[in-house]
Design a protein around this motif. Structure first.
Motif, PDB file in Angstrom:
ATOM      1  N   GLY A 163       0.781  -1.231   0.000  1.00  0.00           N
ATOM      2  CA  GLY A 163       0.000   0.000   0.000  1.00  0.00           C
ATOM      3  C   GLY A 163       0.812   1.279   0.000  1.00  0.00           C
ATOM      4  N   PRO A 164       1.764   1.448   0.912  1.00  0.00           N
ATOM      5  CA  PRO A 164       2.515   2.710   0.945  1.00  0.00           C
ATOM      6  C   PRO A 164       3.281   2.995  -0.343  1.00  0.00           C
ATOM      7  CG  PRO A 164       2.777   1.544   3.013  1.00  0.00           C
ATOM      8  CD  PRO A 164       2.081   0.586   2.081  1.00  0.00           C
ATOM      9  N   ASP A 165       3.804   1.961  -0.989  1.00  0.00           N
ATOM     10  CA  ASP A 165       4.524   2.176  -2.241  1.00  0.00           C
ATOM     11  C   ASP A 165       3.580   2.510  -3.394  1.00  0.00           C
ATOM     12  OD1 ASP A 165       7.007   1.749  -1.124  1.00  0.00           O
ATOM     13  OD2 ASP A 165       7.001  -0.396  -1.533  1.00  0.00           O
ATOM     14  N   GLN A 166       2.372   1.958  -3.366  1.00  0.00           N
ATOM     15  CA  GLN A 166       1.406   2.224  -4.428  1.00  0.00           C
ATOM     16  C   GLN A 166       0.800   3.613  -4.308  1.00  0.00           C
ATOM     17  OE1 GLN A 166      -1.322  -1.012  -3.742  1.00  0.00           O
ATOM     18  NE2 GLN A 166      -0.537  -2.157  -5.496  1.00  0.00           N
ATOM     19  N   GLY A 167       0.721   4.121  -3.097  1.00  0.00           N
ATOM     20  CA  GLY A 167       0.009   5.369  -2.874  1.00  0.00           C
ATOM     21  C   GLY A 167      -1.477   5.105  -2.697  1.00  0.00           C
TER      22      GLY A 167
END
Length: 295
Positions: A163-167
């Motif tokens: 999630g954090p890398d995908q935004g």
């Protein structure tokens, strides 16, 4: 902050009566509510729109709904006009703070030949807390297939990790005013709490997928990218504290088991203050669970 999770069994209580007012009273006024088995337009519960009913009973809350099952229930009237209805079954998330963004993730489903199997989902919402943004998930795993639950557990972990890398709902710094008044993308933090009916016990292999295996010498072998069981971490009581009394099915007798959980990312675990199961609740075949985090 206080969080509640409750599989409401479409509002059908231990007395087999549908009573949403009873469920609302049992939940009280926590900061965040995760519900499972919320349905729309099914015959057994009077073709009602339970999402709208529950939203009306919690007027001070923001909410989102994520169906797993979504099939046609439209009516074509005598004049040829279509009255739009979708027969749905899924998860709901309610929050006193605005839900900044939401995603409804579809979990893996096995095509079984004879056993009845439903499409399951993982509803995600990002809310602001005094400590910053937090991801909250409401979910409901498969009721009949251990391998399916294992696949769902692995998918859940992958969604949390990526999630954090995908935004969030969008990423990038050049969103136009068409999408945002501030120009900022919705946050997608690492910290997360996952609550719901996982249809597994602490003795099942799927539980170890989520939190790591148990070793006699070293205890729970959790990795940094596993989850932490809030009940176990807070030492709130019997490790196998039941949260549901299941009906007899096939060769399986009636049993009282722990199926409902609150899992957190490891960085959130030190903020767990307490956890509680309301064993007196009568609004469903499950009991609501409550977690308090120091946020």
């Amino acid at each position: 902050m206080k969080f509640c999770s409750y599989n409401i069994q479409y509002g059908i209580g231990k007395d087999e009566l549908v009573n949403f007012n009873r469920i609302v009273a049992e939940i009280g006024t926590p900061d965040v509510i995760c519900l499972q088995e919320v349905e729309r337009f099914l015959p057994e519960t009077g073709m009602s729109d339970q999402v709208r009913e529950l939203a009306a009973l919690f007027p001070a809350y923001h909410w989102v709904y994520g169906p797993g099952v979504d099939v046609d229930a439209d009516i074509v009237e005598s004049n040829g006009h279509v009255r739009h209805r979708r027969r749905q079954f899924g998860n709901m998330l309610l929050s006193k703070a605005p839900i900044l963004s939401s995603r409804n993730h579809v979990l893996p489903k096995h095509g079984l030949l004879d056993a009845f199997s439903l499409q399951r989902g993982l509803l995600e919402g990002v809310i602001n807390t005094p400590s910053g943004p937090l991801r909250v998930f409401s979910t409901h795993f498969s009721h009949c297939s251990p391998q399916e639950r294992r696949d769902q557990a692995e998918t859940l972990l992958d969604i949390i990790r990526r999630g954090p890398d995908q935004g969030g709902s969008w990423s990038g710094n050049n969103a136009s005013a068409h999408w945002t008044e501030t120009g900022n993308a919705p946050p997608m933090p690492h910290q997360a709490i996952v609550m719901g009916d996982f249809n597994l016990t602490p003795k099942d292999a799927e539980y170890d997928v989520l939190v790591g295996p148990w070793d006699v010498a070293h205890g729970r072998l959790s990795k940094r990218d596993n989850l932490v069981d809030a009940w176990d971490y807070s030492k709130s009581g019997d490790f196998e504290q039941p949260t549901c009394t299941e009906r007899a099915q096939g060769n399986r007798p009636v049993r009282s088991v722990r199926l409902d959980y609150a899992f957190v990312t490891p960085d959130l675990a030190p903020k767990i203050k307490s956890m509680f199961v309301d064993v007196e609740a009568q609004g469903s075949d499950h009991e609501p669970i409550f977690v308090e985090l120091d946020l």
